[in-house]
Each structure stands twice: as C-alpha cells, then as structure tokens.
Write a protein that holds these residues in place. Structure first.
Motif, PDB file in Angstrom:
ATOM      1  N   SER A  49      26.986  33.783  48.001  1.00  0.00           N
ATOM      2  CA  SER A  49      27.833  34.255  49.090  1.00  0.00           C
ATOM      3  C   SER A  49      28.943  33.238  49.352  1.00  0.00           C
ATOM      4  CB  SER A  49      26.967  34.420  50.345  1.00  0.00           C
ATOM      5  OG  SER A  49      27.750  34.827  51.418  1.00  0.00           O
ATOM      6  N   ILE A  50      30.163  33.722  49.540  1.00  0.00           N
ATOM      7  CA  ILE A  50      31.292  32.847  49.863  1.00  0.00           C
ATOM      8  C   ILE A  50      31.576  33.027  51.355  1.00  0.00           C
ATOM      9  CG2 ILE A  50      33.696  32.284  49.382  1.00  0.00           C
ATOM     10  CD1 ILE A  50      33.297  33.656  46.633  1.00  0.00           C
ATOM     11  N   LEU A  51      31.421  31.948  52.102  1.00  0.00           N
ATOM     12  CA  LEU A  51      31.583  32.014  53.555  1.00  0.00           C
ATOM     13  C   LEU A  51      33.049  32.151  53.952  1.00  0.00           C
ATOM     14  CD1 LEU A  51      29.007  29.272  54.614  1.00  0.00           C
ATOM     15  CD2 LEU A  51      28.669  31.731  54.463  1.00  0.00           C
ATOM     16  N   GLN A  52      33.265  32.659  55.151  1.00  0.00           N
ATOM     17  CA  GLN A  52      34.630  32.866  55.662  1.00  0.00           C
ATOM     18  C   GLN A  52      35.408  31.547  55.781  1.00  0.00           C
ATOM     19  OE1 GLN A  52      36.063  35.857  56.300  1.00  0.00           O
ATOM     20  NE2 GLN A  52      34.203  36.890  55.621  1.00  0.00           N
ATOM     21  N   ASN A  53      34.699  30.439  56.052  1.00  0.00           N
ATOM     22  CA  ASN A  53      35.393  29.165  56.243  1.00  0.00           C
ATOM     23  C   ASN A  53      35.705  28.433  54.937  1.00  0.00           C
ATOM     24  OD1 ASN A  53      32.870  28.258  55.527  1.00  0.00           O
ATOM     25  ND2 ASN A  53      32.656  26.830  57.219  1.00  0.00           N
ATOM     26  N   ASP A  55      37.726  27.155  51.982  1.00  0.00           N
ATOM     27  CA  ASP A  55      39.167  26.921  51.833  1.00  0.00           C
ATOM     28  C   ASP A  55      39.713  27.454  50.509  1.00  0.00           C
ATOM     29  OD1 ASP A  55      39.061  25.580  54.261  1.00  0.00           O
ATOM     30  OD2 ASP A  55      38.712  23.636  53.302  1.00  0.00           O
ATOM     31  N   VAL A  56      38.829  27.629  49.532  1.00  0.00           N
ATOM     32  CA  VAL A  56      39.239  28.021  48.181  1.00  0.00           C
ATOM     33  C   VAL A  56      39.213  29.547  48.054  1.00  0.00           C
ATOM     34  CG1 VAL A  56      38.802  27.623  45.726  1.00  0.00           C
ATOM     35  CG2 VAL A  56      38.153  25.891  47.392  1.00  0.00           C
ATOM     36  N   ASP A  57      40.151  30.094  47.287  1.00  0.00           N
ATOM     37  CA  ASP A  57      40.217  31.530  47.027  1.00  0.00           C
ATOM     38  C   ASP A  57      38.936  31.992  46.328  1.00  0.00           C
ATOM     39  OD1 ASP A  57      41.530  34.103  46.697  1.00  0.00           O
ATOM     40  OD2 ASP A  57      41.709  33.555  44.576  1.00  0.00           O
ATOM     41  N   LYS A  58      38.444  33.188  46.676  1.00  0.00           N
ATOM     42  CA  LYS A  58      37.165  33.664  46.121  1.00  0.00           C
ATOM     43  C   LYS A  58      37.199  33.831  44.607  1.00  0.00           C
ATOM     44  CE  LYS A  58      38.041  38.514  47.146  1.00  0.00           C
ATOM     45  NZ  LYS A  58      37.564  39.713  47.828  1.00  0.00           N
ATOM     46  N   ASP A  59      38.349  34.205  44.051  1.00  0.00           N
ATOM     47  CA  ASP A  59      38.469  34.326  42.593  1.00  0.00           C
ATOM     48  C   ASP A  59      38.309  32.965  41.923  1.00  0.00           C
ATOM     49  OD1 ASP A  59      38.979  37.132  42.577  1.00  0.00           O
ATOM     50  OD2 ASP A  59      41.016  36.705  43.266  1.00  0.00           O
ATOM     51  N   THR A  60      38.876  31.943  42.550  1.00  0.00           N
ATOM     52  CA  THR A  60      38.774  30.580  42.023  1.00  0.00           C
ATOM     53  C   THR A  60      37.334  30.081  42.100  1.00  0.00           C
ATOM     54  OG1 THR A  60      41.007  30.190  42.843  1.00  0.00           O
ATOM     55  CG2 THR A  60      39.758  28.257  42.189  1.00  0.00           C
ATOM     56  N   VAL A  61      36.663  30.379  43.215  1.00  0.00           N
ATOM     57  CA  VAL A  61      35.259  29.986  43.368  1.00  0.00           C
ATOM     58  C   VAL A  61      34.416  30.628  42.266  1.00  0.00           C
ATOM     59  CG1 VAL A  61      33.207  30.228  44.833  1.00  0.00           C
ATOM     60  CG2 VAL A  61      35.381  29.582  45.858  1.00  0.00           C
ATOM     61  N   ALA A  62      34.603  31.923  42.032  1.00  0.00           N
ATOM     62  CA  ALA A  62      33.851  32.633  40.998  1.00  0.00           C
ATOM     63  C   ALA A  62      34.111  32.011  39.627  1.00  0.00           C
ATOM     64  CB  ALA A  62      34.220  34.111  40.990  1.00  0.00           C
ATOM     65  N   GLU A  63      35.368  31.707  39.348  1.00  0.00           N
ATOM     66  CA  GLU A  63      35.743  31.113  38.065  1.00  0.00           C
ATOM     67  C   GLU A  63      35.078  29.745  37.876  1.00  0.00           C
ATOM     68  OE1 GLU A  63      39.933  29.710  36.300  1.00  0.00           O
ATOM     69  OE2 GLU A  63      39.964  31.741  37.134  1.00  0.00           O
ATOM     70  N   GLU A  64      35.075  28.925  38.944  1.00  0.00           N
ATOM     71  CA  GLU A  64      34.468  27.594  38.875  1.00  0.00           C
ATOM     72  C   GLU A  64      32.956  27.695  38.647  1.00  0.00           C
ATOM     73  OE1 GLU A  64      35.482  25.316  42.347  1.00  0.00           O
ATOM     74  OE2 GLU A  64      37.617  25.447  41.945  1.00  0.00           O
ATOM     75  N   LEU A  65      32.320  28.662  39.310  1.00  0.00           N
ATOM     76  CA  LEU A  65      30.876  28.844  39.138  1.00  0.00           C
ATOM     77  C   LEU A  65      30.546  29.282  37.713  1.00  0.00           C
ATOM     78  CD1 LEU A  65      29.901  30.613  42.480  1.00  0.00           C
ATOM     79  CD2 LEU A  65      29.389  28.263  41.808  1.00  0.00           C
ATOM     80  N   VAL A  66      31.342  30.200  37.169  1.00  0.00           N
ATOM     81  CA  VAL A  66      31.105  30.687  35.802  1.00  0.00           C
ATOM     82  C   VAL A  66      31.277  29.549  34.798  1.00  0.00           C
ATOM     83  CG1 VAL A  66      32.042  32.180  33.989  1.00  0.00           C
ATOM     84  CG2 VAL A  66      31.650  33.095  36.279  1.00  0.00           C
ATOM     85  N   LYS A  67      32.351  28.769  34.939  1.00  0.00           N
ATOM     86  CA  LYS A  67      32.597  27.653  34.017  1.00  0.00           C
ATOM     87  C   LYS A  67      31.510  26.601  34.132  1.00  0.00           C
ATOM     88  CE  LYS A  67      37.587  27.721  33.441  1.00  0.00           C
ATOM     89  NZ  LYS A  67      38.848  27.127  33.904  1.00  0.00           N
ATOM     90  N   GLN A  75      29.853  40.566  38.772  1.00  0.00           N
ATOM     91  CA  GLN A  75      30.619  41.272  39.791  1.00  0.00           C
ATOM     92  C   GLN A  75      31.094  40.286  40.849  1.00  0.00           C
ATOM     93  OE1 GLN A  75      28.244  44.032  42.092  1.00  0.00           O
ATOM     94  NE2 GLN A  75      29.920  45.482  42.156  1.00  0.00           N
ATOM     95  N   LEU A  76      32.275  40.553  41.372  1.00  0.00           N
ATOM     96  CA  LEU A  76      32.796  39.852  42.545  1.00  0.00           C
ATOM     97  C   LEU A  76      33.180  40.947  43.519  1.00  0.00           C
ATOM     98  CD1 LEU A  76      33.832  37.419  44.132  1.00  0.00           C
ATOM     99  CD2 LEU A  76      35.928  37.525  42.813  1.00  0.00           C
ATOM    100  N   ILE A  77      32.335  41.153  44.505  1.00  0.00           N
ATOM    101  CA  ILE A  77      32.583  42.232  45.456  1.00  0.00           C
ATOM    102  C   ILE A  77      32.581  41.636  46.854  1.00  0.00           C
ATOM    103  CG2 ILE A  77      30.147  42.902  45.482  1.00  0.00           C
ATOM    104  CD1 ILE A  77      31.217  45.806  45.849  1.00  0.00           C
ATOM    105  N   GLY A  78      33.674  41.837  47.561  1.00  0.00           N
ATOM    106  CA  GLY A  78      33.802  41.227  48.883  1.00  0.00           C
ATOM    107  C   GLY A  78      33.749  39.721  48.739  1.00  0.00           C
ATOM    108  N   HIS A  79      32.828  39.111  49.455  1.00  0.00           N
ATOM    109  CA  HIS A  79      32.650  37.652  49.369  1.00  0.00           C
ATOM    110  C   HIS A  79      31.330  37.310  48.696  1.00  0.00           C
ATOM    111  CE1 HIS A  79      36.169  36.388  51.687  1.00  0.00           C
ATOM    112  NE2 HIS A  79      36.014  37.522  52.334  1.00  0.00           N
ATOM    113  N   THR A  80      30.911  38.152  47.768  1.00  0.00           N
ATOM    114  CA  THR A  80      29.657  37.924  47.052  1.00  0.00           C
ATOM    115  C   THR A  80      29.912  37.915  45.549  1.00  0.00           C
ATOM    116  OG1 THR A  80      28.462  39.082  48.803  1.00  0.00           O
ATOM    117  CG2 THR A  80      27.298  38.745  46.739  1.00  0.00           C
ATOM    118  N   VAL A  81      29.403  36.873  44.901  1.00  0.00           N
ATOM    119  CA  VAL A  81      29.538  36.715  43.456  1.00  0.00           C
ATOM    120  C   VAL A  81      28.166  36.982  42.832  1.00  0.00           C
ATOM    121  CG1 VAL A  81      30.141  35.114  41.594  1.00  0.00           C
ATOM    122  CG2 VAL A  81      31.269  34.914  43.817  1.00  0.00           C
TER     123      VAL A  81
END
Length: 99
Positions: A49-53, A55-67, A75-81
């Motif tokens: 889960s990506i919290l509202q607070n 600072d990083v864009d959710k697409d960037t967070v998903a990319e960093e987690l995958v790498k 899937q990246l839906i809403g704020h959930t990866v």
C-alpha cells in the motif's frame, strides 16, 4: 515476463489479499526492499500500500519495488501495488501455461 492470462490469474488471486507493507513519507529504502523480497520468497504474491503522505509518485514507487526485489508488477491500482515473484523453495502458485 508474464502473459496477459497469467496476470489475470494473479490479479484474481491477489484480490482477497490485504497489503502487508506500506510505503510512507520516507519512500522506498533498502531495508524495505529486503523485507519485501523475503516476503515474496515466502508468499510469491503480495500487496504493498502506498500511503497518502508518500512524497514519491506511485509509478516511481512501483518501479523501484520491481527493480529492487526483481519481481513482476502484476497491477498498480489506486495506491496499491501487486507484486509477484516465483519462490525458489516455497512454490505455492501454479500459473497458467504460456502459449
């Protein structure tokens, strides 16, 4: 690389899961990647889960987690990866065959 059929299967399997990690204000760090990687080895499929607070864009967070975890982004839906990585010791999910 996952096929469309495999991603659909994983999405339907992950639907009932609850997020077990949260990315907050600090964003993604090495410690978090190590913990998620260990959890992927145990479970193969999990939600983050990506919290509202955050600072990083959710697409960037998903990319960093995958790498960082060398996992597949299901899937990246809403704020959930949703992440998947085949386990070496604890194989639990049987994916549909590739054509």
């Amino acid at each position: 690389m996952l096929t469309g059929k495999q991603k659909r299967f994983l999405r339907s399997t992950a639907h009932h899961l609850n997020p077990i990690f949260q990315v907050g204000k600090g964003g993604v760090n090495e410690n978090m990647i190590a913990q998620i990687s260990d959890a992927l080895e145990a479970r193969e499929l999990l939600k983050v889960s990506i919290l509202q607070n955050c600072d990083v864009d959710k697409d960037t967070v998903a990319e960093e987690l995958v790498k960082g975890t060398k996992a597949e982004l299901v899937q990246l839906i809403g704020h959930t990866v949703v992440l998947y990585r085949e386990s070496k010791e604890n194989k639990q999910l049987e994916l549909p065959a590739k054509k």
